[in-house]
Design a protein around this motif. Structure first.
Motif, PDB file in Angstrom:
ATOM      1  N   ALA A  15       0.302   9.210   2.750  1.00 45.49           N
ATOM      2  CA  ALA A  15      -0.193   9.509   1.182  1.00 45.49           C
ATOM      3  C   ALA A  15       1.094  10.769   0.674  1.00 45.49           C
ATOM      4  O   ALA A  15       1.717   9.661  -0.107  1.00 45.49           O
ATOM      5  CB  ALA A  15      -1.253  10.331   1.206  1.00 45.49           C
ATOM      6  N   ILE A  16       0.906  11.041   1.146  1.00 37.58           N
ATOM      7  CA  ILE A  16       1.998  12.662   0.561  1.00 37.58           C
ATOM      8  C   ILE A  16       3.827  11.835   0.262  1.00 37.58           C
ATOM      9  O   ILE A  16       4.790  12.474  -0.421  1.00 37.58           O
ATOM     10  CB  ILE A  16       2.152  14.039   1.613  1.00 37.58           C
ATOM     11  N   HIS A  17       3.830  11.115   0.980  1.00 37.40           N
ATOM     12  CA  HIS A  17       5.714  10.392   1.417  1.00 37.40           C
ATOM     13  C   HIS A  17       5.179   9.518  -0.183  1.00 37.40           C
ATOM     14  O   HIS A  17       6.350   8.695   0.102  1.00 37.40           O
ATOM     15  CB  HIS A  17       5.321   9.626   2.439  1.00 37.40           C
ATOM     16  N   SER A  18       4.135   9.154  -0.025  1.00 37.37           N
ATOM     17  CA  SER A  18       3.810   7.894  -1.125  1.00 37.37           C
ATOM     18  C   SER A  18       4.720   8.188  -2.890  1.00 37.37           C
ATOM     19  O   SER A  18       4.488   9.305  -2.664  1.00 37.37           O
ATOM     20  CB  SER A  18       2.651   6.638  -1.342  1.00 37.37           C
ATOM     21  N   GLN A  19       5.108   7.083  -3.386  1.00 36.15           N
ATOM     22  CA  GLN A  19       5.682   7.812  -3.923  1.00 36.15           C
ATOM     23  C   GLN A  19       5.197   7.487  -5.657  1.00 36.15           C
ATOM     24  O   GLN A  19       5.406   8.794  -6.770  1.00 36.15           O
ATOM     25  CB  GLN A  19       7.308   7.480  -4.319  1.00 36.15           C
TER      26      GLN A  19
ATOM     27  N   THR B 145      -0.960   4.823  -5.469  1.00 37.40           N
ATOM     28  CA  THR B 145      -0.270   4.687  -3.448  1.00 37.40           C
ATOM     29  C   THR B 145      -1.112   5.413  -2.815  1.00 37.40           C
ATOM     30  O   THR B 145      -1.606   5.534  -2.347  1.00 37.40           O
ATOM     31  CB  THR B 145       0.709   4.008  -2.659  1.00 37.40           C
ATOM     32  N   ARG B 146      -0.780   6.555  -3.670  1.00 33.94           N
ATOM     33  CA  ARG B 146      -1.189   8.071  -2.620  1.00 33.94           C
ATOM     34  C   ARG B 146      -2.910   8.595  -2.450  1.00 33.94           C
ATOM     35  O   ARG B 146      -3.235   8.937  -2.158  1.00 33.94           O
ATOM     36  CB  ARG B 146      -0.559   9.162  -2.965  1.00 33.94           C
ATOM     37  N   LEU B 147      -3.637   7.878  -4.402  1.00 35.04           N
ATOM     38  CA  LEU B 147      -4.741   7.871  -4.373  1.00 35.04           C
ATOM     39  C   LEU B 147      -5.874   7.255  -3.087  1.00 35.04           C
ATOM     40  O   LEU B 147      -6.523   7.730  -2.378  1.00 35.04           O
ATOM     41  CB  LEU B 147      -5.061   7.716  -5.440  1.00 35.04           C
TER      42      LEU B 147
ATOM     43  N   LEU C  95      10.314  -0.173   2.318  1.00 32.32           N
ATOM     44  CA  LEU C  95      11.261  -1.582   1.821  1.00 32.32           C
ATOM     45  C   LEU C  95      12.446  -1.146   0.314  1.00 32.32           C
ATOM     46  O   LEU C  95      13.273  -1.445   0.607  1.00 32.32           O
ATOM     47  CB  LEU C  95      11.344  -1.798   2.072  1.00 32.32           C
ATOM     48  N   LEU C  96      11.543  -1.089  -0.642  1.00 34.96           N
ATOM     49  CA  LEU C  96      12.072  -0.415  -1.124  1.00 34.96           C
ATOM     50  C   LEU C  96      13.368   0.115  -1.778  1.00 34.96           C
ATOM     51  O   LEU C  96      14.446   0.238  -2.118  1.00 34.96           O
ATOM     52  CB  LEU C  96      11.314  -0.304  -2.649  1.00 34.96           C
ATOM     53  N   SER C  97      13.295   1.628  -0.694  1.00 39.61           N
ATOM     54  CA  SER C  97      13.572   2.692  -1.034  1.00 39.61           C
ATOM     55  C   SER C  97      14.587   2.726  -0.834  1.00 39.61           C
ATOM     56  O   SER C  97      15.998   3.360  -0.797  1.00 39.61           O
ATOM     57  CB  SER C  97      12.827   4.260  -0.684  1.00 39.61           C
ATOM     58  N   SER C  98      14.575   1.575   0.446  1.00 36.20           N
ATOM     59  CA  SER C  98      15.841   1.423   1.845  1.00 36.20           C
ATOM     60  C   SER C  98      16.991   0.870   0.533  1.00 36.20           C
ATOM     61  O   SER C  98      16.314  -0.198   0.479  1.00 36.20           O
ATOM     62  CB  SER C  98      15.921   0.860   2.621  1.00 36.20           C
TER      63      SER C  98
END
Lengths: 376, 619
Positions: free
Chosen positions: A303-307, A311-313, A373-376
């Motif tokens: 959750a913390i890593h979600s951007q 999604t994090r909520l 996947l999006l970030s890489s």
């Protein structure tokens, strides 16, 4: 935050890791879930009186659950975000319908039948409420303003009230706590949180009056189980005996007398933790709780890593449901909380909650892996 | 402000979310620690408590009752045994159709409506996997029929329980007593742990007195049960310790003889060995079948026994209190000699009555014309009342009481049977305490002939006679000779209490009295001369004819019967052989009439039988 990154690099082979990633799964979480389900099967084999048919049935359910998880993990978070209000509305409609046309089973109106297939709408709301609250806050600047807090509170309280009316106190508790977990993560002011807790406490007598007799009895039993050792206190007393007699090392697998001699009620389902504690002792409990804690921390880390905010909520809300499940079940089996009828997640025998939980984990993994996947 | 556009600050929101997430994680950890402490509390701190609870949950101690000890007579003949009786239990869960099974069973064994009713009542309280008794005490025929059809009834089980049985029945009833169902009153007196599996307990007689010997100690079976009480397995078994076997001094043949001699008469005969105190015979007539009481007697039979005017349940030998009449004259004579009230040659003239100074009342002798000059021996031989009026008055009631007390009167003999009556040896103190009246000299006179307030049991008379026979030797009368346990045939002899012997200042007075008692039979004018013919052993005896008091009762109802019951009691005490006594005996025949004519011939037959038996045994 960087310190958590090592968790992503497991010792498994790169090929395997790549396959897992391609399937939008999170390997540490997946392994922990499989381990938990394995422990569940071991405990279930003992609790069911070494009934292989029960194990087969549970394996079938687990397969369905894991396939559903895999499926849920493939759906991109954007889709969940898009469909959240629709899903929530449908869920709410079904909840209302269940009160009118639902099947009555054991004095509670929880099930709805559609073409020979029956299910519990309240089960769906465990996913849809955090989904809805996360959606509500996704595009709004945080922390929320008082009006937004009020709207979110209404979004939570209405389904909670409907579920509590069925009556299904356990599920109402889960739905409410997951919704408020999202609200808390969204940045609900500490003071408002305090007021909410105060209001909830003030409503307790009102709640008491709304409760059915058997629910009140459960609360009273918790306070003094010995007052009625053969009636309502029986579950709690026998379960405490099972846990307490397990000691440090336990009586050994398949050697639990409380469960095998049938003193322990509901030993395959809600009270399976007592069977496990009796046979594996405190060391077994430490191991089991460590797995639960690992899953929760791993979930929170995702959750913390979600951007993005949605999604994090969502992930935070879903993982909190899992925690409440585990805590309430262990609490009630050990006599800390009243008996509300919640299974031990992924360990207890039983279908619907298992599948819902695994779909939740699928959604969680989807949030995690699609981001990567999006970030890489 | 309301319309101002709030922009999302991604950096701040990230920070906010992380802080909130960490707070949540900390909360989760705190809750987990709380849960963990609960587990530590239950599993470590409270572990002992819950382990015990868990053990108590599953392990049940089932008592195994011990087998009751057997009782033998002096010749090793079994008097009380344990016989298997068969019953049928049904295990309800094994029947597909209970009603049909019951109907089919009814074709084979007799099932009364009350059996069925009881069965259905018990069934409601019993778990379906536990047996419910349907019939008890099956006949042999029923057992055989059931055994051959057993395969048809998988739900029915033949049960065998050991039940006390007295093969001689009525013959031993007043000695052995009987066992009966253990009731709440019994449970207050016994160690309930020891009796946890026992169903019967000695209610009366030897069975009750030696209950602790006969019962044995309980065994246990530790069984594991599940939550519904179904037995899973036996964990441990401690076998019960069977009760001790008792070997009595009683001779069943003598007992039988005495009973057949008394036939339809009411009365009691007690015979004992004078030196050892062993009781050979203890008969009380009429009697009853003790086997009726073992598993509970039905009301009708009990009422018949209990309300009978002949009182068959009443043990006359130890509880019947009768005026001893002239049978106490030998002891009273010894009292006068030993207290030097009279000399051996003291004589009294008997005109047929005795009169106190300043009193017109004539105390009559049994012989109208009197006995003339009477000395010590003649007074016993002819049972002269006037002589005894005279010496009793000279002694006074205090001396009489003190001396007769030494012969065991007025106190229990301590026989090992329990519930014994102590008789009544009257005294000034007694009369003042119970009647609030002073003692009158006239009462001393009639005490001197064994009448008035004086009461004795047949056992007391036999004991007093055996003291005379053994010249002062005193051992408490008793029935138990030895015990043995089930593993060995060795007899453990039982020692009984002895009292210091009764010693006379002049021991020659014993012989003098014995001679007089021999002359009671041999002398032509002896009161028991009728039994002297063909006597093959020397016999010393004393007759007694006791007047019956308490006439008023029942007089109005059955006149002809009451007339019989107003007759005198016939008594006879004896020992033989006179010079070296082996047996002392006392007999009372209620309303029998004259002691010399009714009681003495019975004793003669009884002793003839005893010596014939003995000579057979010696060969």
């Amino acid at each position: 935050m960087q310190t958590f990154d090592y968790l992503d690099h497991t010792t498994t082979s790169p090929i395997f890791e790549r396959i897992v990633k391609r399937m939008h799964l999170d390997l540490p979480l997946l392994l922990a879930l499989v381990l938990l389900c394995g422990i569940g099967l071991i405990a279930l084999y003992s609790a069911s009186g070494q009934n292989i048919n029960v194990i087969e049935a549970q394996l079938k359910r687990l397969s369905v659950g894991f396939i559903a998880m895999l499926f849920a993990a493939q759906i991109p978070p954007r889709f969940y975000q898009f469909s959240a209000p629709w899903l929530f509305s449908i869920g709410l409609g079904l909840l209302a319908a269940v009160l009118v046309i639902g099947d009555i089973n054991k004095g509670a109106q929880r099930w709805i039948s559609v073409g020979g297939f029956s299910f519990q709408p309240s089960e769906l709301m465990k996913l849809f409420v955090p989904l809805m609250v996360a959606w509500y806050f996704s595009d709004r600047p945080l922390p929320p303003r008082p009006l937004e807090t009020l709207v979110a509170t209404i979004l939570i309280v209405v389904p909670v009230f409907l579920v509590a009316r069925q009556p299904d106190l356990g599920t109402a508790l889960l739905i409410g706590s997951s919704g408020f977990a999202v609200l808390w993560l969204a940045g609900l002011r500490i003071r408002t949180t305090f007021y909410l807790i105060l209001t909830a406490s003030a409503c307790a007598p009102l709640f008491w009056m709304l409760m059915k007799d058997y629910q009140r009895q459960r609360v009273l039993t918790l306070l003094n189980p010995e007052s009625d050792p053969l009636g309502t206190g029986y579950h709690i007393i026998q379960s405490k005996i099972a846990i307490g007699s397990g000691g440090l090392y336990g009586k050994g697998w398949l050697n639990g007398t409380q469960s095998h001699l049938e003193f322990l009620p509901e030993r395959s389902t809600d009270f399976i933790f007592a069977v496990f504690s009796e046979e594996f002792g405190l060391f077994g409990i430490i191991f089991l709780m460590a797995i639960y804690l690992f899953i929760i921390i791993r979930g929170m880390q995702i959750a913390i890593h979600s951007q993005d905010g949605f999604t994090r909520l969502l992930v935070g809300g879903l993982i909190f449901i899992f925690f409440v499940y585990a805590f309430v079940n262990m609490g009630m089996v050990s006599g800390l909380l009243p008996v509300v009828g919640l299974p031990l997640p992924l360990v207890s025998y039983g279908g619907t909650s298992l599948v819902t939980l695994l779909i939740g984990f699928g959604m969680l993994m989807s949030a995690h892996t699609h981001r990567r996947l999006l970030s890489s | 402000m309301r319309d101002s556009i709030r922009l999302k600050d991604y950096y701040r929101e990230n920070l906010l979310f992380s802080r909130r997430a960490y707070a949540l994680i900390i909360a989760v950890v705190i809750f987990m620690i709380l849960l963990m402490s609960r587990m530590i509390y239950l599993q470590i701190i409270q572990n002992d408590f819950y382990s015990t609870m868990s053990l108590n949950n599953r392990v049940r101690l089932v008592p195994i009752p011990p087998t009751r000890g057997l009782i033998y007579d002096r010749n090793g003949i079994l008097l009380a045994e344990n016989l298997p009786t068969f019953g049928i239990d049904l295990i309800v869960e094994r029947t597909p159709d209970l009603e049909q099974t019951l109907e089919e069973l009814a074709d084979i064994i007799h099932i009364r409506p009350q059996d069925l009713e009881k069965f259905h009542r018990l069934r409601k309280r019993t778990k379906p996997f536990d047996p419910v008794p349907l019939r008890l005490r099956l006949s042999e025929e029923e057992v055989a029929k059931f055994a051959s059809n057993r395969h048809l009834f998988p739900a029915a089980e033949l049960t065998a329980t050991l039940t006390r049985h007295y093969p001689f029945g009525a013959l031993t009833a007043h000695v052995l007593g009987y066992v009966g169902r253990l009731d709440e009153y019994d449970l207050k007196k016994v160690d309930t742990k020891q009796y946890s599996g026992t169903r019967h307990i000695g209610k009366i007689g030897i069975e009750r007195f030696y209950e602790s010997h006969l019962h044995g100690s309980v065994g246990h079976q530790q069984i594991e049960t599940n939550a519904r009480g179904r037995i899973q397995r036996v964990l441990k078994r401690t076998p019960p310790e069977p009760g001790k076997n008792l070997h009595l001094a009683l001779d069943i043949n003598l007992q039988q003889k005495a009973m057949s001699l008394l036939k339809d008469q009411r009365g009691s005969l007690v015979a004992m060995e004078p030196f050892s105190g062993e009781v050979f015979t203890l008969v009380s007539m009429p009697t009853y079948d003790p086997n009726l009481f073992v598993n509970g007697i039905d009301q009708q039979s009990f009422d018949a026994l209990n309300q009978s005017i002949d009182r068959p349940l009443f043990n006359r030998a130890i509880r019947g209190q009768y005026p001893p009449g002239s049978t106490i004259k030998p002891m009273l004579g010894l009292a006068a000699l030993d207290n030097e009230i009279i000399a051996r040659d003291y004589k009294v003239y008997d005109p047929g009555w005795y009169q106190l100074k300043n009193d017109d009342h004539k105390y009559r002798d049994w012989r109208r014309g009197g006995h003339g000059w009477v000395d010590y021996e003649k007074a016993i031989v002819e049972s002269c009342d006037t002589y005894y009026y005279d010496i009793s008055l000279r002694m006074g009631i205090d001396t009489i009481g003190r001396f007769l007390h030494e012969f065991g009167f007025g106190q229990p003999t301590q026989i090992d049977m329990g519930s014994e009556a102590s008789g009544l040896l009257p005294s000034r103190e007694w009369k003042y305490a119970f009647r609030n009246e002073p003692w009158f000299p006239g009462e001393t006179l009639i005490t001197g002939i064994g009448q008035g307030f004086f009461l004795a049991t047949p056992l007391q008379l036999a004991y007093a006679t055996s003291i005379v026979a053994s010249q002062g030797h005193r051992t408490n009368p008793h029935l138990l000779r030895a015990t043995s346990d089930h593993t060995s045939n060795n007899l453990d002899l039982v020692n009984h209490a002895t009292k210091p012997p009764l010693s006379l200042k002049n021991p020659a007075n014993w012989q003098l009295t014995t001679q007089a008692m021999v002359a009671v039979i041999t002398h032509i004018r002896g009161t028991a001369n009728s039994i002297a013919d063909g006597l093959s052993y020397s016999l010393a005896g004393k007759t007694g004819t006791a007047q019956v008091f308490g006439i008023e009762q029942g007089e109005r109802y059955e006149k002809d019967k009451v007339a019989v019951r107003l007759r005198d009691h016939a008594l006879f005490v004896a020992f033989a052989p006179a010079e070296k006594p082996q047996i002392a005996v006392a007999l009372i025949v209620e309303n029998g009439g004259s002691g010399g004519q009714v009681a003495a011939p019975i004793i003669r037959d009884f002793l003839d039988f005893y010596f014939t038996e003995k000579s057979h045994a010696d060969i």
